[in-house]
Design an enzyme around this catalytic site. Structure first.
Site, PDB file in Angstrom:
ATOM      1  CE  LYS A  57      -3.936   2.125   2.020  1.00 18.00           C
ATOM      2  NZ  LYS A  57      -3.299   3.866   1.747  1.00 18.00           N
ATOM      3  NE  ARG A 101      -9.793   8.788  -1.876  1.00 23.84           N
ATOM      4  CZ  ARG A 101      -9.636   7.856  -1.067  1.00 23.84           C
ATOM      5  NH1 ARG A 101      -8.128   7.339  -0.881  1.00 23.84           N
ATOM      6  NH2 ARG A 101     -10.192   7.811  -0.144  1.00 23.84           N
ATOM      7  NE  ARG A 150     -14.936   3.925   2.366  1.00 21.42           N
ATOM      8  CZ  ARG A 150     -13.760   4.441   2.003  1.00 21.42           C
ATOM      9  NH1 ARG A 150     -12.707   3.560   2.160  1.00 21.42           N
ATOM     10  NH2 ARG A 150     -13.667   5.607   1.852  1.00 21.42           N
TER      11      ARG A 150
END
Ligand code: AMP
Length: 586
Positions: free
Chosen positions: A273, A294, A441
């Site tokens: 990550k 984003r 999500r």
């Protein structure tokens, strides 16, 4: 459509803070809007004339607005400015002065939504000599025809100060209610501020279709137009377009490896990550590259370096890729935390210098569209394979995200350590057969930033116990090693050991090990030669002035001996620092 109709809606929306009521107001209104007006109305409703992702701006400051008001009303700019100082809101000032103006030309023609929209767009497009004059005229033209209340909203929109307080969810629902309300059998009662839905399942089907269309286009204006003119089928046919950003897939968070595996399944792709920022890279058939963050802001101009990497190293006539751009230190090559490069995102000048001073490496981790074909319903593993085929990796320019398919906890722990050591935030778990779900999500992608990573620490001292523990050393000073190889204490561990030998590593055994290593004793305090390494668990790493390394472990507990490790193989202070930094971000 007359602009006054839209203004009426603005006014109604301003009178309530209730989400359902706002949704109802918008949905009723949208039914009246023609397909031709729909895009303009939807954008203006949100106080814009360009899509969210469009970098163009109306670009009019208060000064120019004062001047335009002066031209439109014949009132001196000084006077208007004084009013503005008193009221603090140019929209309200406009409303008041347009009310009192006397010129005969006023209210001569009725303003249409289209006229307002067109003039505002022109404002953004003007360039070069005479721009200020032209802008003033365009605004004044609108204000001259505007009723007082209309002028208030024109001014607010031009200045980018329009707020109707309607979020994405409410906007989506308003479209569902407006165009599918009859099918769903929806009823809103103002008194109760409540809705009745005949069939929730059908409601969800329409809501999902609207949401999906929004996720791939990012523009309610297009969604509403399709829903109005072509219904459900129209929504289904709205495809993503290269050059228009799509909502990114988001990650869920898990705190344990077990939980993460449970959510994404085993085996899973485990990736580093990266601590950078997301870049969605588009290349269209003409070879134009566009980059979006984003939050879907267009940052193409700010990252000419990334544009080049994508142009040179990614094969394909057209595509949309998803990636993380990570800053690195140009001298050491080491990854830097996001803060170090964040300034590049908003930068408008010295762009080339910025890309040299704050270089980034693009780590590509997904593909959303390839040569005109949407990839979002393909399995992750297949998308990754495609990336492997089309990307020519060049470290410090563009690479694939580090990824490994594993199902064993131990492998994950090792990867976590590697990730942290390389300056990353942690790991991402990815479900091998999952689609790419824009804007959601969902459990297809899990972020995992914090492992309660145990540390291997050296015992540098101990303390004799009390009461029934008096014959044992029962509390241990534990240290990591700094860059110069010195032992730096970061806590005192007194739990984890057993009182009875048959239960595991006991105080007695530890005392036996440490006794021959005693250097000095003072009261209950003992100093020992730094020879013994133990594995230590803890709840948290904290900053601490008490210890010279600046960190302390909260609730440290001894988890066992690390007989396989010599003292100089203990965890480093640098590693402790990195774990601390990772902890803060999660
Ligand atoms: P967070 O911002 O904490 O919600 O974490 C999700 C973000 O991690 C994504 O939006 C990406 O910007 C970033 N990220 C870093 N590395 C990866 C990766 N290998 N795969 C997906 N996202 C990543």
């Amino acid at each position: 459509m007359e602009y006054s109709k839209l203004v009426e809606v603005y006014e109604q929306l301003n009178k309530t803070t209730k989400r359902l009521e706002k949704t109802h107001i918008i949905s009723e209104f949208l039914r009246e809007v023609s397909a031709d007006d729909m895009e303009h109305v939807m954008l203006l409703l949100e106080g814009r004339v360009f899509s969210n992702y469009d970098a163009r701006e109306i670009g009019v400051a208060s000064r120019l607005m004062l001047k335009s008001l002066g031209v439109a009303t014949g009132i001196s700019v000084d006077k208007i400015e004084n009013e503005w100082k008193k009221q603090g809101d140019l929209g309200l000032v406009a409303e008041a002065i347009v009310k009192t103006k006397k010129q005969a030309t006023l209210h001569s023609t009725k303003l249409t939504v289209k006229k307002v929209f067109d003039n505002l767009r022109k404002l953004a497009e003007l360039k070069g000599e005479g721009t200020v004059e032209r802008k003033t005229q365009l605004i004044a033209e609108l204000l001259t025809s505007a009723k007082p209340i209309e002028s208030k909203y024109i001014v607010k929109t031009v200045l980018g100060e329009m707020r109707i307080g309607v979020g994405e969810g409410a906007m989506r629902d308003a479209i569902v209610w407006a165009f599918f309300g009859n099918k769903i059998g929806i009823k809103y009662t103002r008194e109760m501020n409540d809705i009745e839905v005949e069939d929730r399942e059908i409601y969800n089907k329409y809501a999902d279709a609207v949401q999906h269309a929004y996720d791939v286009t990012n523009e309610f204006a297009l969604v509403a137009k399709a829903a109005k003119s072509k219904g459900l089928e129209g929504l289904g046919n709205i495809g993503m377009k290269v050059g228009i950003p799509i909502q990114v897939m988001l990650a869920l968070k898990c705190d344990t490896i077990e939980e993460a595996f449970e959510t994404v399944g085993k085996p899973a792709a485990i990736e580093f990550k990266y601590d950078g920022f997301r870049i969605q890279g588009h290349k269209d058939e003409k070879g134009n590259i566009r980059l979006f963050t984003r939050r879907l802001e267009d940052v193409t101009a700010q990252f000419p370096d990334v544009v080049e990497f994508i142009k040179k190293n990614v094969r394909g006539k057209s595509f949309i890729i998803d990636s993380e751009a990570v800053g690195y230190n140009k001298k050491t090559g080491k990854y830097l935390p996001f803060q170090n490069i964040s300034q590049r995102i908003k930068r408008k000048y010295d762009i080339d210098k910025m890309s040299q001073d704050f270089p980034v490496e693009v780590n590509v981790f997904d593909i959303i569209n390839y040569e005109g074909k949407s990839m979002i319903n393909e399995e992750f593993e297949k998308r990754r394979k495609l990336l492997e085929k089309i990307i020519k990796q060049e470290p410090k320019k563009i690479v694939l995200s580090k990824s490994k398919i594993v199902s064993d906890k131990k492998d994950v722990e090792k990867l976590f350590k590697d990730a942290i050591n390389a300056g990353n935030e942690g790991l991402m778990f990815k479900s091998l057969n999952a689609p790419y779900k824009p804007g959601a999500r969902v459990g297809y992608m899990i972020k995992f930033k914090q492992i309660m990573e145990t540390l291997d620490l050296v015992i540098t001292g101990a303390e004799w116990g009390e009461g029934k523990r008096a014959k044992w050393m029962s509390s241990y000073r534990i240290a990591c090693i700094d860059e110069s190889g010195n032992f730096v204490e970061i806590g005192k561990a007194s739990t984890g050991l057993k009182e009875k030998e048959e239960e595991g590593l006991s105080f007695m055994e530890m005392t036996k090990i440490l006794k021959p290593l005693i250097i000095s004793e003072k009261g209950k305090e003992v100093k020992v030669k730094p020879k013994i390494v133990i594995e230590v668990g803890y709840d948290e790493i904290q900053k601490s002035p008490t210890y010279e390394g600046g960190f302390a472990l909260r609730f440290p507990r001894v988890q066992g001996l690390r007989q396989d490790k010599g003292p100089h193989e203990a965890s480093t202070l640098d590693y402790v620092k990195k774990l601390y930094a990772g902890q803060k971000k999660s």
